[in-house]
Write a protein that holds these residues in place. Structure first.
Motif, short mmCIF file in Angstrom:
data_model
loop_
_atom_site.label_atom_id
_atom_site.label_comp_id
_atom_site.label_asym_id
_atom_site.label_seq_id
_atom_site.Cartn_x
_atom_site.Cartn_y
_atom_site.Cartn_z
N UNK A 45 4.86 1.11 5.52
CA UNK A 45 4.16 0.32 4.50
C UNK A 45 4.21 -1.18 4.78
N UNK A 53 0.84 -1.18 0.00
CA UNK A 53 0.00 0.00 0.00
C UNK A 53 0.88 1.23 0.00
N UNK A 54 0.35 2.32 -0.52
CA UNK A 54 1.05 3.60 -0.44
C UNK A 54 2.33 3.64 -1.22
N UNK A 55 3.11 4.69 -0.98
CA UNK A 55 4.33 4.89 -1.74
C UNK A 55 5.51 5.12 -0.81
#
Lengths: 335, 348
Positions: free
Chosen positions: A299, A281-283
């Motif tokens: 993350x 998920x996310x960066x």
């Protein structure tokens, strides 16, 4: 097993912090921690693949190792033949001696040659700079290097624009080989090439490695190529090496949650690979304000309380031992 | 002029030829490209640089550069019960503008140059809604924010007001997907949408596209050079080489059982994560020829390990090796197999 050998190049807690300027007075507001304490040992005849996503510091690490940038802190020591010696303080002739031993190849073969100079002359210049005074010896070395990379000698009279991308990358490799280096740092050298040409370069590197016993540091974002080329693979995330392991043991032996996620994100021709996908998920967080504990804690699918407060260091893996090191709190009880 | 009734085709390319004028030369960039795309399917067009895969996409939406033109062929697009011949429409005429963006969405590789840096992203997405549908600005805004949320853009209300440079590469690509899909087009053409992105972000974006295909029944044409990616998302695959489709079939047919020497070479030149390190990667000798220097016969003949004299005599036709699996090669025997090479140039 690695403890009994002495490394060719030893990197100890190397750091590179770039200042971030801001405001009207251009004061330093903070630092981008491109490298934040990386340890690495390169042995003779070994290829280490460095992988990671954009911004993880893999290119900075390569440049640091070639002394193209000055580290903010940490040690770099190279074995010239009389044991490890610090290289960060080298100047003048001593530094040239180091540059001859450690060569670099860059991603873009279009910009790494002077467009107005014949490629033969470009290679000759490098040898002259490195003190090969005898002209006959220079041309003998150039021819030898060209033979190794399958470039016909008559091509040396041509200009860089007359070559294809793959040929130019082979010329860049030949230019490197002519100085008889002991370590070649290759930064994303196949990423700009089409896959069929990429395979030519990869096969060539493996051949050179086998024939000459050179050490390579192969920086790439392509996990499958990294595994194929390297003896060991170092995985980087946000300025840190989070895992180093023998390439052959990939993908099964990967332990760090980031390595596992990275591997599972690589598209595969193997239809079963899809089922084991770990979606991240996310960066990647900004390297300006890094998470306090483990850089991956924001993350990580298996994050624990300790991960948010304490940064894990690289330790020998509890499961596979030996050459496998991992920086993760899940690797409990490791020394 | 009607589409084949056996299958519900959304797009049907029939012998499309595209030529580019470069100085005094005319380059033949697409050669008799025929592709039939069933509604709701996911087609991947693969090939290396210069094979014409992007030009195919540009030709469909009539966005070829000024020096390029469709010299012959038909591009049939089915819109509800109606079939439109796209190549007959005026390039920037009202009808074509009504198709482009509204009926066919487009996603490009370079997000930074596809978005206007001086405008807020929300407005840029809403723009295509306002252009094509009779709705109010407020309504458009609500729909954009709703779509942002669906596409996994965090904090969509605030992001609506942000500028492109404030987005990461992966987030910008989501915005591009939003622009491409906001008008609910039936067909989306994505030209190398993840090539500039990291693999973990690529996986996120691909999951998103695949979900759109499955849940909303959209048809996708994905243009890529990454064979492994194709194997993960595609239903059908078209392999292109120097302006020609050399192999076409379902993903199982083309990737598990490739027949054209170029497809085989393309697949064997990329190591997979479980590749045997003792097996050398297969290389293709030489490089893709320039479209200017092509002579008669098979375009791949100059680099092909299976080449014989017949390859260079005349244009090679597509032959069916299995239902739905077409290959353009004269070396296939009656079973549709390539001969076994004595020299062992290929790792079979």
């Amino acid at each position: 097993m690695s403890n009994t050998r002495t490394p060719l190049y030893k990197v100890g807690q190397i750091k590179k912090h770039f200042p971030v300027l801001g405001g009207v007075l251009r004061r330093t507001k903070g630092y981008v921690k491109a490298l934040d304490g990386v340890d690495l040992e390169v042995f003779r005849g070994e290829t280490i693949s460095v992988i990671g996503e954009s911004g993880c510091g893999k290119t900075t690490l390569g440049r640091m190792l070639a002394l193209l940038d000055k580290p903010t802190g940490g040690e770099l020591s190279f074995d010239f033949g009389q044991g490890l010696q610090d290289v960060t303080s080298l100047r003048g002739a001593d530094q040239m001696r180091f540059r001859k031993k450690v060569q670099m190849i860059f991603q873009d073969p279009y910009t790494s040659f002077n467009p107005r100079q014949r490629v033969g002359a470009a290679m000759d210049e490098v040898l002259r700079v490195h003190g090969v005074k005898d002209e006959a010896e220079r041309s003998a070395r150039i021819l030898e290097a060209c033979e190794m990379v399958n470039i016909r000698p008559e091509y040396l009279q041509r200009y860089p624009h007359e070559f294809s991308g793959g040929q130019r990358q082979r010329l860049a490799i030949a230019r490197c080989l002519a100085t008889k280096p002991e370590l070649i740092i290759a930064d994303e050298i196949v990423s700009a090439l089409d896959v069929s040409i990429q395979a030519q370069i990869v096969n060539l590197l493996l051949k050179i490695q086998k024939e000459t016993g050179l050490s390579f540091i192969f920086v790439t974002h392509d996990v499958a190529v990294a595994r194929y080329v390297g003896h060991r693979v170092a995985v980087m995330y946000l300025g840190n090496v989070v895992e180093i392991l023998p390439a052959d043991s990939l993908p099964e032996a990967a332990e760090h949650p980031y390595t596992i996620a990275l591997l599972s994100a690589v598209p595969s021709m193997n239809p079963t690979a899809k089922d084991q996908r770990v979606a991240l998920q996310g960066e990647v967080p900004s390297p300006i304000d890094m998470p306090k504990g483990c850089a991956f804690s924001t993350r990580c699918p298996s994050v624990m309380d300790i991960c948010r407060t304490e940064r894990p260091v690289l330790k020998i893996s509890n499961i596979s031992k030996g050459d496998h090191q991992v920086a993760c709190h899940l690797n409990k009880g490791a020394k | 002029m009607s589409l084949s009734t056996e299958k519900d085709l959304i797009l049907d390319l029939k012998s499309v030829n595209v030529k580019f004028k470069v100085e005094d030369d005319t380059l033949h960039i697409l050669r008799d490209v025929s592709l039939s795309i069933p509604r709701g399917s996911f087609l991947c067009v693969v090939g290396e640089s210069g094979c014409g895969k992007s030009v195919t996409a540009q030709a469909i939406v009539q966005l070829l550069p000024d020096n390029g033109e469709i010299s012959s062929g038909e591009i049939l697009f089915s819109q509800g019960n109606q079939v439109v011949e796209l190549n007959q429409l005026e390039k920037f005429g009202k009808q074509m503008r009504g198709v482009r963006g509204a009926k066919i969405g487009m996603i490009f590789q370079d997000t930074l140059s596809s978005l206007n840096p001086a405008h807020k992203v929300g407005r840029q997405v809403a723009e295509s809604l306002l252009q094509h549908l009779p709705i109010s600005k407020g309504e458009a805004r609500t729909r954009v924010i709703e779509l942002f949320r669906k596409l996994g853009i965090p904090d969509p209300e605030r992001r609506y007001e942000a500028y492109p440079h404030e987005f990461s590469g992966g987030m910008r690509q989501r915005v591009m997907i939003a622009i491409a899909t906001i008008c609910e087009p039936d067909l989306v053409i994505a030209d190398e949408p993840t090539t500039a992105l990291d693999v973990t972000i690529q996986a996120q974006i691909m999951t998103l596209l695949k979900d759109l295909q499955k849940s909303a029944g959209k048809t996708f044409i994905l243009i890529t050079h990454n064979m492994a990616l194709v194997s993960e998302v595609a239903d059908h695959v078209a392999v292109m080489y120097l302006g020609r489709v050399v192999e076409y079939g379902t993903v199982e047919q083309v990737l598990r059982d490739p027949r054209h020497p170029y497809t085989k070479a393309l697949m064997a030149s990329v190591p997979d994560l479980d590749a045997d390190k003792n097996v050398e990667l297969q290389t293709v000798d030489g490089q893709t020829p320039s479209p200017a220097e092509v002579t008669v016969g098979c375009e791949f003949a100059g680099r092909c390990p299976y080449v014989i004299a017949a390859c260079k005599e005349k244009t090679i036709e597509m032959t069916q090796v299995n239902p739905g699996h077409d290959v353009r090669c004269v070396r296939l025997d009656e079973n549709g197999k390539l001969p076994i090479l004595a020299s062992g140039a290929l790792h079979e």
